[in-house]
Design a protein around this motif. Structure first.
Motif, PDB file in Angstrom:
ATOM      1  N   ILE A   3       0.846  -1.180   0.000  1.00  0.00           N
ATOM      2  CA  ILE A   3       0.000   0.000   0.000  1.00  0.00           C
ATOM      3  C   ILE A   3       0.888   1.238   0.000  1.00  0.00           C
ATOM      4  N   ALA A   4       0.745   2.079  -1.008  1.00  0.00           N
ATOM      5  CA  ALA A   4       1.457   3.360  -1.048  1.00  0.00           C
ATOM      6  C   ALA A   4       0.514   4.462  -0.617  1.00  0.00           C
ATOM      7  N   LEU A   5       0.995   5.311   0.271  1.00  0.00           N
ATOM      8  CA  LEU A   5       0.248   6.489   0.683  1.00  0.00           C
ATOM      9  C   LEU A   5       1.001   7.712   0.178  1.00  0.00           C
ATOM     10  N   CYS A   6       0.600   8.198  -1.004  1.00  0.00           N
ATOM     11  CA  CYS A   6       1.216   9.405  -1.544  1.00  0.00           C
ATOM     12  C   CYS A   6       0.704  10.599  -0.736  1.00  0.00           C
ATOM     13  N   GLY A  10       1.057  13.572   5.768  1.00  0.00           N
ATOM     14  CA  GLY A  10       0.023  14.476   6.259  1.00  0.00           C
ATOM     15  C   GLY A  10      -0.928  13.789   7.227  1.00  0.00           C
ATOM     16  N   ASP A  11      -1.988  14.503   7.604  1.00  0.00           N
ATOM     17  CA  ASP A  11      -2.879  14.029   8.661  1.00  0.00           C
ATOM     18  C   ASP A  11      -3.597  12.732   8.297  1.00  0.00           C
ATOM     19  N   ILE A  12      -4.297  12.699   7.159  1.00  0.00           N
ATOM     20  CA  ILE A  12      -5.039  11.481   6.808  1.00  0.00           C
ATOM     21  C   ILE A  12      -4.068  10.355   6.457  1.00  0.00           C
ATOM     22  N   ALA A  76      -3.318  10.546  -0.451  1.00  0.00           N
ATOM     23  CA  ALA A  76      -3.554  11.208   0.835  1.00  0.00           C
ATOM     24  C   ALA A  76      -3.052  12.648   0.785  1.00  0.00           C
ATOM     25  N   VAL A  77      -3.535  13.390  -0.197  1.00  0.00           N
ATOM     26  CA  VAL A  77      -3.099  14.773  -0.422  1.00  0.00           C
ATOM     27  C   VAL A  77      -4.328  15.674  -0.458  1.00  0.00           C
ATOM     28  N   PRO A  78      -4.166  16.980  -0.197  1.00  0.00           N
ATOM     29  CA  PRO A  78      -5.297  17.905  -0.309  1.00  0.00           C
ATOM     30  C   PRO A  78      -5.829  17.929  -1.738  1.00  0.00           C
ATOM     31  N   SER A 145     -12.176  10.617  10.497  1.00  0.00           N
ATOM     32  CA  SER A 145     -11.412  11.635  11.208  1.00  0.00           C
ATOM     33  C   SER A 145      -9.944  11.244  11.251  1.00  0.00           C
ATOM     34  N   ALA A 146      -9.083  12.089  10.706  1.00  0.00           N
ATOM     35  CA  ALA A 146      -7.648  11.803  10.717  1.00  0.00           C
ATOM     36  C   ALA A 146      -7.126  11.682  12.142  1.00  0.00           C
ATOM     37  N   GLY A 147      -7.596  12.576  13.029  1.00  0.00           N
ATOM     38  CA  GLY A 147      -7.139  12.540  14.408  1.00  0.00           C
ATOM     39  C   GLY A 147      -7.537  11.268  15.119  1.00  0.00           C
ATOM     40  N   LYS A 148      -8.748  10.822  14.873  1.00  0.00           N
ATOM     41  CA  LYS A 148      -9.223   9.589  15.510  1.00  0.00           C
ATOM     42  C   LYS A 148      -8.469   8.384  14.972  1.00  0.00           C
TER      43      LYS A 148
END
Length: 222
Positions: A3-6, A10-12, A76-78, A145-148
């Motif tokens: 799994i790549a998270l580009c 960041g938060d998410i 995972a970018v804006p 929620s990214a924080g959760k």
């Protein structure tokens, strides 16, 4: 699965990376425009996991290298970076790579946040228009929620809605999402329905902002 998270710094990206690392045995590739930032962030994630006696296969690369090695790529970018990010990794994607979009366009005014629908109809549709034609596109993880997610001491009990036109891609993301403990994936139809799904996010943030007991609110459908 790889799994790549580009934009995984960041938060998410952090929330998803930590939950995948905690609850699954997938190989995680953290991507960034700056590979040094990606590697530094990986060390932070490892420290968080080690504090809980957890180990995971997690490495940092620039976005293109992360995407080149992955079975699933999460953008995972804006939303304003989505098109550029897809274009920067497009030559690393093919029909065997599922591309996942959690981004939501939003605007803030004095009343709160509002869905900012792009000209393509949705951010997911914008991703589909920017990616190579053969690449399966799935919208997912919008309302989490990214924080959760990043707080591994908090239990999840919520749903994520999936939209997509490719059944194999939807199957892949459904399995991936439900590997996270307490998360259920529900299908909401094709990419044409993505605007309705994405527009839940500003609603949830507004609820959290106006009700003290709804911090980091999610959705669960019964």
């Amino acid at each position: 699965m790889r799994i790549a998270l580009c934009g995984g710094t960041g938060d998410i990206g952090a929330g998803l990376a930590l939950r995948f690392a905690c609850d699954t045995d997938h190989e995680l590739l953290i991507g960034s425009r700056d590979p040094e930032k990606a590697r530094a962030t990986v060390e932070e994630y490892r420290e968080t996991l080690e504090d809980r006696d957890l180990e995971a296969s997690i490495k940092g690369f620039d976005n293109a290298m992360a995407a080149d090695r992955a079975d699933v790529v999460v953008l995972a970018v804006p939303p304003y970076h989505v098109r550029d990010t897809v274009e920067s990794i497009a030559d690393r994607l093919d029909s065997s790579t599922t591309l996942v979009s959690p981004a939501v366009g939003m605007q803030r005014d004095d009343a709160g946040l509002h869905y900012n629908r792009p000209s393509a109809g949705s951010v997911t549709a914008m991703v589909a228009a920017s990616a190579p034609d053969e690449v399966p596109i799935v919208g997912a993880f919008h309302s989490l929620s990214a924080g959760k997610l990043a707080d591994l001491d908090r239990e999840l009990s919520e749903d994520t809605l999936l939209v997509g036109d490719d059944e194999d891609g939807l199957d892949t993301v459904e399995r991936l999402a439900e590997g996270i403990e307490g998360l259920r994936a529900l299908r909401a139809g094709p990419i044409a329905n993505a605007a309705e799904v994405e527009s839940l996010t500003p609603l949830l943030i507004n609820l959290a902002g106006n009700n003290a007991d709804l911090h980091d609110v999610g959705v669960r459908f019964e």
